[in-house]
Design a protein around this motif. Structure first.
Motif, PDB file in Angstrom:
ATOM      1  N   ILE A 103       0.883  -1.144  -0.002  1.00 39.64           N
ATOM      2  CA  ILE A 103      -0.023   0.062  -0.068  1.00 39.64           C
ATOM      3  C   ILE A 103       0.899   1.147   0.037  1.00 39.64           C
ATOM      4  O   ILE A 103       1.738   1.277   0.677  1.00 39.64           O
ATOM      5  CB  ILE A 103      -1.073  -0.170   1.088  1.00 39.64           C
ATOM      6  N   LEU A 104       0.674   2.162  -0.945  1.00 47.87           N
ATOM      7  CA  LEU A 104       1.223   3.405  -0.826  1.00 47.87           C
ATOM      8  C   LEU A 104       0.204   4.493  -0.542  1.00 47.87           C
ATOM      9  O   LEU A 104      -0.807   4.612  -0.683  1.00 47.87           O
ATOM     10  CB  LEU A 104       1.542   3.621  -2.460  1.00 47.87           C
ATOM     11  N   ASN A 105       1.085   5.740  -0.151  1.00 46.30           N
ATOM     12  CA  ASN A 105       0.299   6.775   0.183  1.00 46.30           C
ATOM     13  C   ASN A 105      -0.645   6.957   1.559  1.00 46.30           C
ATOM     14  O   ASN A 105      -1.262   7.939   1.585  1.00 46.30           O
ATOM     15  CB  ASN A 105      -0.768   7.510  -0.826  1.00 46.30           C
ATOM     16  N   THR A 106      -0.219   5.788   2.383  1.00 50.99           N
ATOM     17  CA  THR A 106      -1.043   5.945   3.598  1.00 50.99           C
ATOM     18  C   THR A 106       0.103   6.464   4.654  1.00 50.99           C
ATOM     19  O   THR A 106       1.335   6.750   4.395  1.00 50.99           O
ATOM     20  CB  THR A 106      -1.290   4.634   4.118  1.00 50.99           C
ATOM     21  N   ALA A 107      -0.463   7.245   5.718  1.00 50.80           N
ATOM     22  CA  ALA A 107       0.528   7.616   6.905  1.00 50.80           C
ATOM     23  C   ALA A 107       1.498   6.438   7.436  1.00 50.80           C
ATOM     24  O   ALA A 107       1.084   5.289   7.827  1.00 50.80           O
ATOM     25  CB  ALA A 107      -0.322   8.046   8.147  1.00 50.80           C
ATOM     26  N   ASP A 108       2.632   7.103   7.240  1.00 51.50           N
ATOM     27  CA  ASP A 108       3.725   6.200   7.606  1.00 51.50           C
ATOM     28  C   ASP A 108       4.651   6.854   8.694  1.00 51.50           C
ATOM     29  O   ASP A 108       5.554   7.604   8.570  1.00 51.50           O
ATOM     30  CB  ASP A 108       4.932   5.969   6.492  1.00 51.50           C
ATOM     31  N   VAL A 109       4.164   6.587   9.932  1.00 54.93           N
ATOM     32  CA  VAL A 109       4.642   7.109  11.244  1.00 54.93           C
ATOM     33  C   VAL A 109       5.916   6.409  11.727  1.00 54.93           C
ATOM     34  O   VAL A 109       5.808   5.160  11.932  1.00 54.93           O
ATOM     35  CB  VAL A 109       3.698   7.335  12.202  1.00 54.93           C
ATOM     36  N   TRP A 110       7.145   7.085  11.795  1.00 58.17           N
ATOM     37  CA  TRP A 110       8.362   6.525  12.155  1.00 58.17           C
ATOM     38  C   TRP A 110       8.645   6.203  13.901  1.00 58.17           C
ATOM     39  O   TRP A 110       9.014   5.534  14.235  1.00 58.17           O
ATOM     40  CB  TRP A 110       9.438   7.079  11.553  1.00 58.17           C
ATOM     41  N   TRP A 111       8.115   7.467  14.319  1.00 56.81           N
ATOM     42  CA  TRP A 111       8.303   7.607  15.812  1.00 56.81           C
ATOM     43  C   TRP A 111       7.370   8.720  16.446  1.00 56.81           C
ATOM     44  O   TRP A 111       6.781   9.489  15.460  1.00 56.81           O
ATOM     45  CB  TRP A 111       9.718   8.060  16.228  1.00 56.81           C
ATOM     46  N   VAL A 112       7.076   8.651  17.843  1.00 56.39           N
ATOM     47  CA  VAL A 112       6.375   9.672  18.310  1.00 56.39           C
ATOM     48  C   VAL A 112       7.089  10.462  19.511  1.00 56.39           C
ATOM     49  O   VAL A 112       7.805   9.509  20.075  1.00 56.39           O
ATOM     50  CB  VAL A 112       5.084   9.049  18.779  1.00 56.39           C
ATOM     51  N   LEU A 113       6.590  11.485  19.999  1.00 55.11           N
ATOM     52  CA  LEU A 113       7.084  12.217  21.128  1.00 55.11           C
ATOM     53  C   LEU A 113       5.937  12.691  21.737  1.00 55.11           C
ATOM     54  O   LEU A 113       5.342  13.603  21.387  1.00 55.11           O
ATOM     55  CB  LEU A 113       8.170  13.273  20.461  1.00 55.11           C
TER      56      LEU A 113
END
Length: 847
Positions: A103-113
């Protein structure tokens, strides 16, 4: 009729491929997402050598809108294929040769703070960082690329007409190009699902479009009614608002599957107030007969120490300093746990420190302010706020945040640390026998027998969950750093927010060795020394520099050292050779160069053949936890093509990974360069004026030979590649920049200068000065075919897309580089273009 017949044939081919390759090793592991229809997507995975159909469809699929196309370029590890317009501009699925859909173009979150660092509080916030958080064109007043192209045409006309006034006016327009989405139609959402909750509804939160709202970052305000607990997170973006992608990433060897965040009450200093009274101060610390100080000067050490002791005995609190000029004759200041020192305001309370002789700087007292080594009070939180610190001579670190500190805060603090205050350079007037140009002679009767880097940094941070905001910092040497104190195994800054500060740096402004989960944003940085240097995402003491958001900053005047505004140093390698991979274990076929706990959270990457450039993170290194030296464990299995087992050529190396350098404005400096290993890195939407450029500079470090140090060899061994690098939508206004054009490496001359800012080889320096974007390899020299019997590449899966070079620059691709995509690049007013050294590159596409 012909297109209809062809469409039917493609459908038949798709069905046949799905049947033929069902259960095969064909798989897509990575894609240059997000991507727009009509653009070329670069896919990494395992594919057949023969040509195959790549199928695209909207997601969720609408009216069976599958579109099959042939790739433009195909290898056993890569595909480059143009995304058909017919699948729409939202989320898209892609399947190659019948592989499982990607799947392309979905939110790809690498990390959070979280607002508390590694956790968040009710009424607080969560910041998310990664790719594809905003894509909708409505999010911007006008597309950055089209605006820059229009203005570039105007600039070209003005230059041809030789209108200086018009040129400057147009350059100012380009500098003012929009950098942030501003339209409230941008819908980025986060969904929180409580772990093990029964009967509780999910909480959905829309992003705030006024705080770090970029394509790569989002800010979510949490409701104050949010109940404490552990929550799973998922995210959606503006073009696929109904598709929530679960958060799932690697944090460290102890938390290889990071999926949740804890919500609990915010840290607070105890509600005890202790006031430092001027009545308890005198002027006994001054030699009144010689100095005759004003009556407003007060000796404050004893009164401050007494107040800190009182707050400590109460279990913590806030120690309030009065307005005035307060002298700290005895340092350092040891701040007890759970205690904060607060002045009456930056402009009202000033603390003055005397010059500290170099001999007084010990490992026990590395900072003027540091946490008291005590457990009384039950915490490791401390802070400083609302005051100014003056140091007019040699100094250690101003703030030393040790590795046990958790929750340090520094807010609204001004620092003026000038080790050479009121001194002349050594060549001015009469001076002692001094040959070090960094040393200086004073007109005030003292000689500064020390150099620039004998002084400490403004902030040395080894702590966790720190917050440094709203400060005004001037330092002789570095401002922010995490270099280890001698004898310490501290790993560096973790879960930190460094935001909205003004920085005047004599050394580096923000050296980033071993930083992890750090948001460095909206800072104004100005080099104030002829030796002001750049910044380093390094792994000098440990294994990882990951999850760094360096965004929305302005950085100018980088003149010293190698002039790199940003570099990834140094290279390294715990192993380079063959290994048998089975499940989540690699068995090395030769002895590794390094073993032990410092290798935790490194990464293992396959360098050639099946699965080339797939990687995993090390959880248990050799020699740890029951593993012998040759047995290494990683976080999850490789793809089907690899996990069936076999022998592969691998490198185990420090992880400089998943970092974002975006929406910054750079002026007057050297390169932004990935030097040595770097994986999943984005340089996006930056503005550059008078810089060398942006370079993906993978490293071939040669075959291993003892002695082994720094994770293998003095500068590493084997291959330290740049992989999955996206250089996109950068705006280079002026390509011309300062170089040492009149110096050469001639025997008998002084210095070690090349035509170019670095002594890294004349050919490299020369050619890089002529180009603003580059994909190169180096250090041991360009990796030629004869030097590369294993068929390995220093750069792989590098995308240069939608970049604009307004003047005097080009694109250079050379060295052992494979699968490079250059798309939609504009070059104006330049003698250069796109140069590809086809003798040492493989599978390069320029469109």
């Amino acid at each position: 009729v012909f297109p209809t017949i062809m469409a039917e044939l493609v459908c038949v081919v798709l069905i046949l491929q799905a049947v033929l390759v069902s259960g095969s090793n064909t798989v897509i592991n990575w894609a240059s997402s997000p991507i727009s229809p009509g653009s070329v997507v670069l896919l990494q995975g395992s594919f057949p050598v023969s040509s195959c159909i790549v199928s695209f469809a909207s997601y969720p699929q609408i009216n069976n809108d599958v579109v099959g196309v042939l790739p433009i370029q195909q290898t056993n590890a890569s595909l480059k294929v143009k995304v058909p317009v017919g699948v729409g501009s939202g989320a898209i699925t892609v399947s190659a040769c019948g592989s499982p859909a990607f799947i392309l173009n979905t939110a790809d979150v690498w990390w959070v703070l979280g607002d508390q660092g590694d956790y968040a509080s009710p009424g607080g916030s969560i910041r998310a960082f990664g790719r594809g958080l905003r894509r909708n064109s409505n999010c911007k007043s006008k597309d950055h690329k089209s605006m820059s192209s229009e203005i570039t045409e105007q600039l070209s006309t003005a230059i041809q007409e030789n209108s200086v006034e018009s040129v400057e006016k147009i350059l100012n327009m380009m500098r003012a190009l929009p950098r942030l989405p501003t339209n409230n139609a941008c819908t980025v959402s986060m969904r929180l699902s409580k772990v093990s909750a029964i009967g509780e509804d999910d909480v959905e939160i829309k992003a705030d479009n006024n705080i770090i709202a970029t394509e790569y970052s989002a800010h979510f305000h949490l409701p104050s009614s949010l109940s404490p607990g552990e929550y799973n997170m998922s995210f959606s973006n503006d073009i696929a608002p109904s598709i929530y992608t679960p958060f799932d990433t690697f944090l460290n060897s102890s938390v290889p599957l990071w999926r949740t965040i804890h919500i609990r009450p915010a840290r607070e200093f105890p509600h005890n107030e202790v006031y430092v009274s001027t009545a308890n101060m005198n002027r006994a610390c001054f030699n009144v007969s010689l100095l005759n100080p004003p009556k407003t000067w007060r000796c404050a050490s004893s009164a401050l120490t007494a107040a800190l002791t009182s707050a400590k005995e109460k279990g913590g609190g806030i120690v309030y300093l009065p307005r005035g000029q307060l002298y700290i004759e005895d340092g350092p200041i040891f701040v007890p746990n759970n205690v904060k020192i607060a002045g009456a305001g930056m402009s009202l309370t000033s603390l003055y420190f005397p010059m500290h002789p170099v001999s007084n700087w010990t490992e026990a007292s590395p900072g003027l302010f540091q946490r008291e080594n005590s457990t009384l009070g039950g915490g490791t939180m401390w802070g400083v706020s609302d005051l100014t610190i003056y140091v007019g001579g040699w100094h250690p670190h101003i703030m030393y945040i040790d590795s046990s500190s958790n929750g340090f805060t520094m807010m609204n603090v001004r620092v003026r640390a000038n080790a050479f205050f009121a001194e002349n350079p050594p060549t001015y007037g009469k001076e002692p026998n001094c040959t070090n140009s960094f040393k200086a002679r004073s007109t005030r009767g003292r000689f500064a027998n020390y150099s620039l880097y004998d002084n400490g940094a403004v902030v040395l941070n080894h702590g966790k969950n720190s917050r440094i905001t709203g400060c005004d910092l001037y330092g002789t040497s570095d401002i922010f750093t995490s270099h280890p104190v001698s004898g310490s195994s501290a790993i560096g800054t973790q879960f930190a927010l460094i935001e909205n500060n003004t920085i005047y740096n004599g050394g580096g402004s923000h050296l980033m060795p071993n930083w992890q989960q750090v948001c460095f944003s909206s800072n104004k940085i100005i080099g104030i020394s002829v030796t002001a240097m750049g910044n380093n995402v390094g792994t000098s003491c440990c294994s990882t520099a990951q999850h760094i958001f360096e965004g929305l900053n302005s950085i100018s005047h980088v003149w010293g050292n190698d002039r790199e505004v940003l570099t990834y140093d140094d290279a390294g390698g715990a192993y380079w050779g063959e290994a048998i991979i089975s499940g989540t274990t690699a068995t090395l076929l030769s002895e590794p160069f390094q073993t032990g706990v410092l290798q935790e959270s490194t990464l293992i990457m396959i360098l050639n053949g099946t699965g080339a450039h797939e990687y995993r993170r090390i959880t248990v290194p050799g020699g740890v936890g029951g593993n012998d030296n040759k047995t290494w464990s990683f976080d999850r299995s490789f793809s089907n093509a690899v996990s069936k087992g076999g022998t592969f050529f691998v490198q185990i190396m420090p992880a400089r990974i998943r970092n974002l350098h975006v929406h910054n404005h750079y002026q007057d400096g050297g390169a932004l360069q990935l030097y040595g290993h770097a994986t999943d890195i984005v340089f996006g939407h930056n503005t550059l004026e008078r810089l060398t450029g942006i370079f993906s500079w993978g490293q071939w470090r040669g075959s291993p030979s003892p002695p082994f140090d720094k994770l293998g060899g003095s500068f590493g061994v084997g291959m330290n590649p740049n992989t999955y690098v996206q250089i996109e939508a950068n705006n280079i206004l002026e390509g011309n920049n300062i170089i040492n054009a009149w110096y050469t490496n001639v025997s008998g001359t002084t210095g070690d200068y090349n035509p170019g800012p670095w002594p890294h080889g004349t050919g490299v320096a020369n050619f890089m000065e002529q180009n603003c974007l580059g994909v190169v390899d180096g250090r041991v020299g360009f990796l030629k075919e004869d030097d590369n019997p294993k068929g390995q590449y220093a750069n792989a899966f590098v995308i240069l897309r939608d970049n604009n070079i307004a003047s005097n620059g080009g694109v250079w691709i050379t060295g052992a580089s494979r699968d490079v995509l250059v798309e939609n690049t504009t070059i104006n007013q330049s003698d250069n273009n796109v140069t590809v050294d086809k003798g040492t590159t493989f599978s390069v596409l320029v469109v």
